[in-house]
Structures are given as C-alpha cells and as structure tokens.
Motif scaffolding. Structure first.
Motif, PDB file in Angstrom:
ATOM      1  N   ALA A 188       0.832  -1.205   0.000  1.00 44.12           N
ATOM      2  CA  ALA A 188       0.000   0.000   0.000  1.00 44.12           C
ATOM      3  C   ALA A 188       0.867   1.255   0.000  1.00 44.12           C
ATOM      4  O   ALA A 188       0.535   2.254  -0.636  1.00 44.12           O
ATOM      5  CB  ALA A 188      -0.928  -0.011   1.207  1.00 44.12           C
ATOM      6  N   ALA A 189       1.994   1.183   0.703  1.00 49.56           N
ATOM      7  CA  ALA A 189       2.851   2.364   0.803  1.00 49.56           C
ATOM      8  C   ALA A 189       3.652   2.602  -0.474  1.00 49.56           C
ATOM      9  O   ALA A 189       3.905   3.741  -0.850  1.00 49.56           O
ATOM     10  CB  ALA A 189       3.803   2.209   1.990  1.00 49.56           C
ATOM     11  N   LYS A 190       4.037   1.539  -1.168  1.00 49.28           N
ATOM     12  CA  LYS A 190       5.008   1.697  -2.255  1.00 49.28           C
ATOM     13  C   LYS A 190       4.463   1.503  -3.660  1.00 49.28           C
ATOM     14  O   LYS A 190       4.980   2.069  -4.609  1.00 49.28           O
ATOM     15  CB  LYS A 190       6.166   0.708  -2.048  1.00 49.28           C
ATOM     16  CG  LYS A 190       6.975   1.057  -0.825  1.00 49.28           C
ATOM     17  CD  LYS A 190       8.140   0.104  -0.648  1.00 49.28           C
ATOM     18  CE  LYS A 190       8.944   0.510   0.584  1.00 49.28           C
ATOM     19  NZ  LYS A 190       9.507  -0.649   1.260  1.00 49.28           N
ATOM     20  N   GLN A 191       3.451   0.629  -3.817  1.00 43.66           N
ATOM     21  CA  GLN A 191       3.063   0.269  -5.177  1.00 43.66           C
ATOM     22  C   GLN A 191       1.604   0.525  -5.522  1.00 43.66           C
ATOM     23  O   GLN A 191       1.238   0.544  -6.688  1.00 43.66           O
ATOM     24  CB  GLN A 191       3.349  -1.231  -5.406  1.00 43.66           C
ATOM     25  CG  GLN A 191       4.818  -1.583  -5.286  1.00 43.66           C
ATOM     26  CD  GLN A 191       5.067  -3.071  -5.477  1.00 43.66           C
ATOM     27  OE1 GLN A 191       4.133  -3.864  -5.523  1.00 43.66           O
ATOM     28  NE2 GLN A 191       6.318  -3.454  -5.569  1.00 43.66           N
ATOM     29  N   LEU A 192       0.779   0.718  -4.511  1.00 41.45           N
ATOM     30  CA  LEU A 192      -0.664   0.810  -4.773  1.00 41.45           C
ATOM     31  C   LEU A 192      -1.017   2.102  -5.507  1.00 41.45           C
ATOM     32  O   LEU A 192      -0.673   3.186  -5.056  1.00 41.45           O
ATOM     33  CB  LEU A 192      -1.438   0.729  -3.442  1.00 41.45           C
ATOM     34  CG  LEU A 192      -2.957   0.783  -3.550  1.00 41.45           C
ATOM     35  CD1 LEU A 192      -3.501  -0.458  -4.257  1.00 41.45           C
ATOM     36  CD2 LEU A 192      -3.590   0.895  -2.163  1.00 41.45           C
ATOM     37  N   GLY A 250       0.034  -3.047 -13.468  1.00 43.44           N
ATOM     38  CA  GLY A 250      -0.981  -4.087 -13.596  1.00 43.44           C
ATOM     39  C   GLY A 250      -1.788  -4.199 -12.326  1.00 43.44           C
ATOM     40  O   GLY A 250      -2.099  -3.188 -11.695  1.00 43.44           O
ATOM     41  N   GLU A 251      -2.109  -5.445 -11.953  1.00 41.39           N
ATOM     42  CA  GLU A 251      -2.821  -5.667 -10.700  1.00 41.39           C
ATOM     43  C   GLU A 251      -2.123  -6.736  -9.873  1.00 41.39           C
ATOM     44  O   GLU A 251      -1.463  -7.617 -10.400  1.00 41.39           O
ATOM     45  CB  GLU A 251      -4.273  -6.064 -10.966  1.00 41.39           C
ATOM     46  CG  GLU A 251      -5.130  -4.879 -11.358  1.00 41.39           C
ATOM     47  CD  GLU A 251      -6.605  -5.236 -11.453  1.00 41.39           C
ATOM     48  OE1 GLU A 251      -7.074  -6.120 -10.726  1.00 41.39           O
ATOM     49  OE2 GLU A 251      -7.285  -4.619 -12.280  1.00 41.39           O
ATOM     50  N   LYS A 297       1.834  -0.395  -9.445  1.00 41.80           N
ATOM     51  CA  LYS A 297       2.845   0.123 -10.363  1.00 41.80           C
ATOM     52  C   LYS A 297       4.203  -0.069  -9.706  1.00 41.80           C
ATOM     53  O   LYS A 297       4.361   0.223  -8.517  1.00 41.80           O
ATOM     54  CB  LYS A 297       2.567   1.605 -10.576  1.00 41.80           C
ATOM     55  CG  LYS A 297       3.437   2.279 -11.592  1.00 41.80           C
ATOM     56  CD  LYS A 297       2.997   3.741 -11.710  1.00 41.80           C
ATOM     57  CE  LYS A 297       4.004   4.523 -12.515  1.00 41.80           C
ATOM     58  NZ  LYS A 297       3.958   5.938 -12.187  1.00 41.80           N
ATOM     59  N   VAL A 298       5.146  -0.569 -10.484  1.00 44.28           N
ATOM     60  CA  VAL A 298       6.519  -0.678  -9.989  1.00 44.28           C
ATOM     61  C   VAL A 298       7.388   0.282 -10.796  1.00 44.28           C
ATOM     62  O   VAL A 298       7.438   0.186 -12.025  1.00 44.28           O
ATOM     63  CB  VAL A 298       7.053  -2.122 -10.118  1.00 44.28           C
ATOM     64  CG1 VAL A 298       8.502  -2.192  -9.658  1.00 44.28           C
ATOM     65  CG2 VAL A 298       6.195  -3.087  -9.323  1.00 44.28           C
TER      66      VAL A 298
END
Lengths: 160, 601, 90
Positions: free
Chosen positions: B277-281, B309-310, B299-300
């Motif tokens: 949640a902190a880094k990729q959401l 993606g998901e 997202k990366v």
C-alpha cells in the motif's frame, strides 16, 4: 434547495453497483444496458469513471426537443425531466447531448437519461465508495475542496 | 424463471456447431450454478478416463444465479473441466465482469467441446455466436489479446483468454479475464489451449430477473450493512488487499519459507500488504457488484522490475516471496505481472520455482540444468528470470511450467514437491495451523485454501476462534467451511463476502432472486452434495485414502525457527474423524446412505 | 521487549515497532501504557470498555492471547508482542 449529482472518478473502483441499482430502480431487474449511469473501466490503467446526466441549466436536449417532452422540472429543482406522454421519440435529445448522457432504448421505447430517481438517486445509495454524491449545490465541492485543504494542513503542520 | 436465464450455450469446435439448450432447472435447483452445476454437467458428459487435453474433454464457463444482480460481491463465475494438472474436476473461480456479461447475453452456462482445426476465438453477442479465426492473436499476451479481440468485436466486450502458457499446454496455465482476473488453478488454461481456443469475447444486453424484487432489495441492504460494518469486509481489504496476511501468518509462525523448509521469514514485512500500500498501490479495484474492493492496481517504478498491472494477492506474494526466500516486493510484483500477462498460475509457479531452488541447493540439479542460472533461495534476479522463462516456455522454463510435482519427480525427488494431489499447497503452513492441513489433504482439487478456509477461525478470529495448534474440532470446522464454500461458489458469491455475512444471508438472497425457497440447512446441503459429487469423481480417477495426504515434510520435519518452532502437522488425528463426520467409510468412500441422503445415488 | 504493530494499528502508532526496556507485568498494563502513548484511536482499537476488543488480534510469541490468559497474560522481557486489527484475505 437544489441538489446535484457529483462524480468522483478518483474513488470509483469500477464495480458498477451504480448501474445495477439504476436499472433495478427503473425496471425491477438487472439490465446494465437500461442504466442511466455507466461506469466505464480502462482495464490496462485500472481506472474507472462514472458518467451520467449533469442536468445542465442550459440543456441542449431541452433546446432541441420539438414537443417539450424534455423540460426543466417544475417540482424538483435542478432536474431535466422527460415526459414520455409528450415525447414522439424523434431522438433529437440523444443527438444533441454532448456527453452522450441521453439515449434511446428500442426495447422499452424510452429515452434513458438520469431522473435522479425523482430526488433520491439509488446509484448514490448503492455506491460503496463515495464515488457518487447527491449534495446541495452549496456544498457540491465541499468534500473535494476540503480533502485538498487537508493536504495543505498536513504540509503546514510539518513546517510550523 | 428468475435468477437463471434458462438457456445453456453449447459450442462444438470440431464440428463448428453452435446450439442453444434449455437449462435443466430441476438440476439447477439442486446444484445452483457455477461450480456445482458445471461439475454436474461435466460428470454427466465427460467419461472419467478422458484425457484432459483431448477433444473429448469439455470446458464449461458457468456463472451462478446471483451473478449479474447487485447481491454484494456476487458477480463470479467458475471454469469447470477435467484438470490436466491432476485429473480432478477443476473448478477455477474468477471475478471481474465476464460472468455477469454471460448472463446478460442470455446464458447460464457455456459448454465448449471438441477441438478447432486451427486457432479460433469465440464471439458471443447475445444470440449471435461466431467462431472466428484467431491466427492473428495466437502467441500474444493476455492484455494484448484482449485489446486485439475487442478491436475486432466490441470495445466493451468482456474477454477471457489464454496467454502463451495455455497455448503451450502448461498444466498450471490459467485463463485470464479482463486482463487482470484469473481462473487460476489446476491448469484450466491448458484445456482451452488444447482446443485451439484463444479467447472468448462476450457482449450482452439482456437482463437478469428477480422473483421478488422487494424481498431481494431488503436482503441485499441487510447483507451490505453487515459486510460494510465488518472490519475486514468493510475497511481492511480495501486498505491493504489480501497481502495484509503476510505479517499475521509470519507472526503466527505459519508462513511457509524456502519451499516449506521453515515456517518463519524474518523480513516478511517487506513483502506484506502494508508495504504494498505504501510503495506500489495506485488504487483499489472492485469486481462486478463488489463492495469490498480488495483488488490492487499497482505500479513498480524500479527500472529493474518496472511494470503496471494488478496484484499481487497474498498467495502470489508468498509464492514468489517467502517461499523462494525473497523479500524484494518489486521483484515479486514483477513476477506476478509476468504470470498474469502470460496466463500462468502464480501459486503453482512460485512454489515450483521454490522446489527447483531446493533441488539446486541439494545439488540434484546444477547450473547445467538451469541454463546457467544460480537458482538459490533468495536470488532475486534468478526468481524473476525463471518466472519469465516458465511463462514463455523457453529452456528450463519448460520444465518449471509443468508444476512442481512433475519437475521433482523427473529428478527422482517427488517428496520435494509441496503438493497435495499434485497441486501446490498455498501460503499457510499446516504445521503451525492444524486444521488447514486437514483441508489440504481432503480438498477435492488438491492443494487449495479457498474451499476450506479454516484460517478464518484458526488465525483470523473471524466470528469464532479455535486454537491453531490443536486438532480437536478441526474435522467439523473443515467440513463446515468446505460445504459452505461449495454452495457459496455455486451461487456466484465471493468467498470474501463471508467477512460479514454467512449462509443465512446468502440463502435469503438466493431465495428472493430465484423464487425457490432455500433454508440455511438446504443451502448447506447443496454444498455437501457438491463436495460429495467431486469426491466420487476423484475416486473414479483412482484417488484413494492414501492420497488424502500431506507432503511428508509437513508430518515429520518440525518447523525450525519462529513462533511455531518444533511443530508438525497431526493429520492422522483428524482424518478418521473427518471421514466419520462426512458419512464416509474408513477408506474415505461415501456410504450408500450418505449418497441417498444427498440424492447422489 | 518488542511490540510490533501492523495494518491500521500501525497508522495509529506511526511506527512499526517499539522496544521497551522494562516489560510491563501483564498485557493489560502494556496496552494501557500504549494507549497513553498513542492516544484514543489506539485505545479504542485495543479495549472495549475494560475488556479486550474482540476486533483486535494480539499475539505473544506467536500465540493468540485468547489461548493464553487474555488481558492477564503475563509478559517477560524477552517476549515479542504483535498487534493486529482483524485482517483477512487469501
């Protein structure tokens, strides 16, 4: 007091409960094609946006209607209403609306546009995410404005 | 007729014929739809000795009677077929809007049989159904296939398709719908590939009708309130997704680590839902009619593993994470994206890579086997590279794409495959949580958590609590969950709705939609019928009580570190009671009396 | 003693873990001390009146305190306490 339907695409998850609630309210069955609101999803981006009639003050659909079927409601403020008894189904309103928010349905011989469920929109009741809001015109942007104000507040708290 | 559309669509790809049949409503009353009805159709139409990848196997897409209504989080469908992975009735459940669209197009089920002479896709627009040439889309990833098929059909069509893994007949290939939703397990994608069927596009403009609209609306409002008031259904899953489970399982000492060599991974927090949640959401996402929104748009940015993606779900984050000794969330999410894009099951593939890592560390395989890659636990680039190779089927990847059982057996070490009935077990260590071990061992599709989620009570404190370390009462708990899930899946509901509602609310919504009165007892009985139906099929496949087993490691090798250090699973203390409570004999065969009671004999 | 916070609890504490040099004698004392430190959001998550909130999950060395002695669970300096809201998934 006039209420307006506000959409918040940032909160929409694409679940389409709004479409289900709308079609159920109008037909007692589930037919998203009969919904006056559509939540479109861009799958690659994972982004969804609900679309519905904005009840324009200067409404193109009202202007082009030759019979007065599409008219400003006299009973509910801020509602563009459709009178099926007067309508001749010429479909001019569907051509005129720049947003595509009025359409003709052959199965029911009706014009589908949001009627706010006569002042109590079911899509708002069923939206689980607060992406649809039915609010007084005076407060229509309050939640959005305040959410942004809260970000400023956080920022200022950190420097003070 | 309400809830059901009354029509079943049958497509014979060998003959190129398309027929419409009346849905057998008598059967639908007893099996609901989706998993139950699909399984019944399969048992009636597919001979037990059929080769899963032959034209004689059938591939059934089936939504449930609640699918397409606004019953909260109940828009699901099931893909049912004889599983290429392990010969069971594969019932792979998926969300999104594909199931509802099938209903609006007019169908309770889509039965696909035979095999097309060359690659095709199916285009269903209400009554108009066409088998179309797919030579231009064959070979493409699932997102590209979806876009290409929509460009040729309708921009709002819902598309289910296979990726390269399904085309290569990987027995762990899945079917993806709307790019990000997966009918993930047991190799359903390989069956689709064996039929030369690349994709199914559906566009429907019809309706799902309801027997008692007022009663249904009241039942739905009540169910929604219960789910929204629940700390998990209402807030937790939307905030953190399913990956929030990493930490609680790890702190319990039941996060399988390095191919189940351990049950604790010290740096697991870096791979959990909080980190995600902190880094990729980017934002949470919901399936059709969902009020929970556990989906993760992610997202990366890290250039080494960049993607969009998901996911990942908890199981996927575990499989590519702790199970491979990896705590790099960017790499884990990248592996998850690759799997979705190529159409392969994340749980099975992650666990297979973990198995290969153990084979490598033991010296059973070397860099010669792995295309020069040092395939050790914790080797982040190696994990991502092996995922990519399994997705495309190149080099050692072709072996990985066979799943861990076939891989480990080919090197003479089947005991290193962490599978039940050849399907990889998921992310809960049965040594730290006894009841889930009984579920893995008895589960009708092999290693699986969703059909008997005892974790809800043993770890998550959802409604009731039972000590994960004890075996007493677990047979009864497991059976209750297995039966409930059988009925719930078949109604079209999402398992996560049980974080708020139970059989009572589901039976009430089902009764109001269909006009058929279902009591709680009858609802649970349907689940029990479906469970026994699947069991009978497995017995015909040659499965015996010997296969109601766990990997030996889980019974004999204690967890080495962490809170559950020293624990093993005590399956032998639970299994006899399980058979007895099921009304099965000591060999695990349903008694005549039980089958009669369930109208199965 | 180490206390670890997860999911929404972490948003109430603003940190993921904290070490204590002197372990309180019982879980009740620990939670009261944490409530004093972190405020009402934490207090409301931890307690329902004087009892343990049924919607919080607390593990001491990996064991749910419901199978130990609840709020009376004794604590020692080498213990690790993990505090979760109700979570789920799968």
């Amino acid at each position: 007091m006039a209420k307006v339907l506000m959409i918040h695409p940032d909160k929409c998850t694409g679940c389409r409960n709004c479409e289900l609630a709308c079609s159920f309210e109008h037909e007692s069955r589930f037919r998203p094609g009969a919904s006056r609101v559509q939540a479109y999803t861009w799958e690659r981006e994972g982004m969804s946006v609900p679309m519905m009639c904005q009840q324009c003050d200067d409404a193109a659909c009202v202007k082009v209607c030759p019979t007065g079927a599409m008219h400003r409601s006299t009973t509910l403020a801020n509602l563009v209403d459709w009178d099926e008894r007067v309508c001749i189904r010429c479909k001019m309103c569907t051509v005129a609306c720049p947003f595509g928010n009025a359409r003709y349905d052959a199965a029911s011989s009706s014009i589908f546009k949001c009627d706010t469920c006569q002042g109590a929109p079911e899509c708002v009741t069923f939206c689980p995410n607060g992406a649809l809001e039915f609010v007084d015109d005076e407060q229509q942007v309050r939640s959005r404005k305040k959410a942004y104000a809260a970000k400023f507040k956080e920022a200022f708290q950190e420097v003070s | 007729m309400f809830g059901w559309t009354g029509t079943t669509l049958r497509v014979d790809l060998t003959k190129g014929t398309i027929t419409r049949e009346a849905t057998d409503l008598e059967l639908a009353h007893d099996y609901l739809g989706a998993r139950g009805m699909g399984g019944k159709i399969m048992i009636d139409e597919v001979a037990p000795d059929t080769d899963a990848l032959s034209p004689a196997n059938k591939l059934i897409f089936s939504p449930g009677p609640l699918t397409g209504t606004f019953a909260p989080s109940a828009g699901r469908f099931e893909v049912v077929t004889k599983a290429p992975l392990n010969n069971v009735i594969a019932g792979s459940n998926s969300g999104g809007a594909f199931g509802p669209e099938l209903k609006y197009a007019g169908y309770d089920a889509l039965i696909i049989e035979g095999k097309a002479a060359k690659p095709v896709y199916l285009w269903i627009k209400n009554d108009e159904v066409e088998i179309r040439d797919a030579s231009a889309v064959w070979g493409h990833t699932t997102p590209d296939t979806t876009d290409l098929v929509r460009a040729e059909t309708d921009e709002d069509a819902k598309v289910a398709c296979i990726g390269p893994a399904g085309e290569h007949l990987s027995p762990i290939a899945n079917i993806m719908n709307e790019m990000h939703r997966a009918a993930g397990r047991s190799g359903v994608g390989a069956v689709m590939g064996s039929k030369n069927l690349k994709a199914i596009a559906v566009f429907g403009t019809g309706a799902v009708t309801v027997a008692d609209p007022d009663r249904f609306k009241a039942a739905v409002m009540k169910a929604r309130k219960l789910i929204q008031a629940h700390p998990v259904g209402g807030t937790g899953l939307k905030a953190y997704g399913t990956d929030v489970l990493v930490n609680i399982l790890n702190q319990t000492g039941a996060l399988p680590t390095r191919n189940y060599q351990d049950g604790y991974f010290p740096t697991a927090d870096k791979t959990g839902g909080e980190s995600l949640a902190a880094k990729q959401l980017v934002r949470p996402k919901g399936c059709f009619s969902c009020i929970i929104s556990c989906g993760r748009v992610t997202k990366v940015d890290n250039p080494a593993y960049a993607g969009y993606g998901e996911g990942p779900e908890y199981e996927s984050a575990w499989a590519f994470g702790a199970d491979c000794g990896i705590d790099d969330l960017d790499a884990i999410t990248k592996a998850n994206f690759l799997c979705n894009e190529h159409g392969i099951d994340t749980i099975s593939l992650g666990s297979t890579i973990a198995c290969a890592m153990e084979l490598f560390e033991l010296g059973v395989i070397t860099a010669k086997d792995t295309d020069g890659v040092q395939l050790t636990f914790g080797n982040v680039p190696a994990m991502v590279e092996m995922t990519r190779k399994a997705c495309t089927g190149e080099g050692f990847g072709a072996k990985l794409a066979q799943g861990s059982y076939r891989l480990a057996e080919s090197y003479g070490h089947p005991e290193l495959s962490m599978t039940c009935k050849k399907q990889e077990t998921p992310a809960y260590d049965p040594r730290g949580v006894q009841g889930i071990g009984l579920n893995y061992a008895t589960n009708n599709r092999g290693g699986d958590h969703v059909r008997g989620y005892t974790i809800a009570i043993e770890v998550l404190q959802n409604g009731a609590v039972m000590d994960p370390r004890v075996t007493e009462g677990k047979a009864d708990l497991d059976i209750t969950f297995q039966n409930l899930t059988g009925a719930l899946d078949s109604a079209g509901a999402c398992l996560f709705s049980t974080f708020g509602i139970g059989a009572g609310e589901l039976a009430e919504m089902l009764s109001a939609v269909t006009g058929v009165e279902y009591s709680v007892d009858e609802f649970m009985k349907i689940g029990e019928r479906i469970w026994n139906q699947e069991r009978l099929w497995n017995l015909k496949q040659g499965y015996t009580t010997d296969d109601d087993a766990l990997p030996k490691r889980l019974l004999t090798e204690p967890i080495k570190t962490g809170p559950a250090k020293g624990e093993v699973n005590h399956l032998d203390k639970m299994l006899p009671e399980y058979y007895q409570l099921r009304g099965w004999d000591e060999k695990g065969v349903p008694t005549k009396a039980k089958l009669k009671e369930l109208s199965l004999a | 003693m180490t206390v670890k916070y997860f999911a929404t609890i972490r948003t109430y504490t603003g940190e993921s873990e904290r070490r204590f040099d002197d372990a309180p004698a019982t879980l009740r004392e620990l939670l009261a001390a944490l409530a004093a430190r972190y405020g009402n959001l934490f207090r409301n998550a931890a307690f329902a009146g004087d009892a343990l909130n049924p919607e919080i999950i607390i593990l001491v060395n990996g064991r749910n305190v419901l199978y130990l002695r609840g709020l009376d669970t004794p604590l020692a300096q080498e213990d690790e306490v993990s505090i979760f809201p109700m979570v789920a998934g799968g």
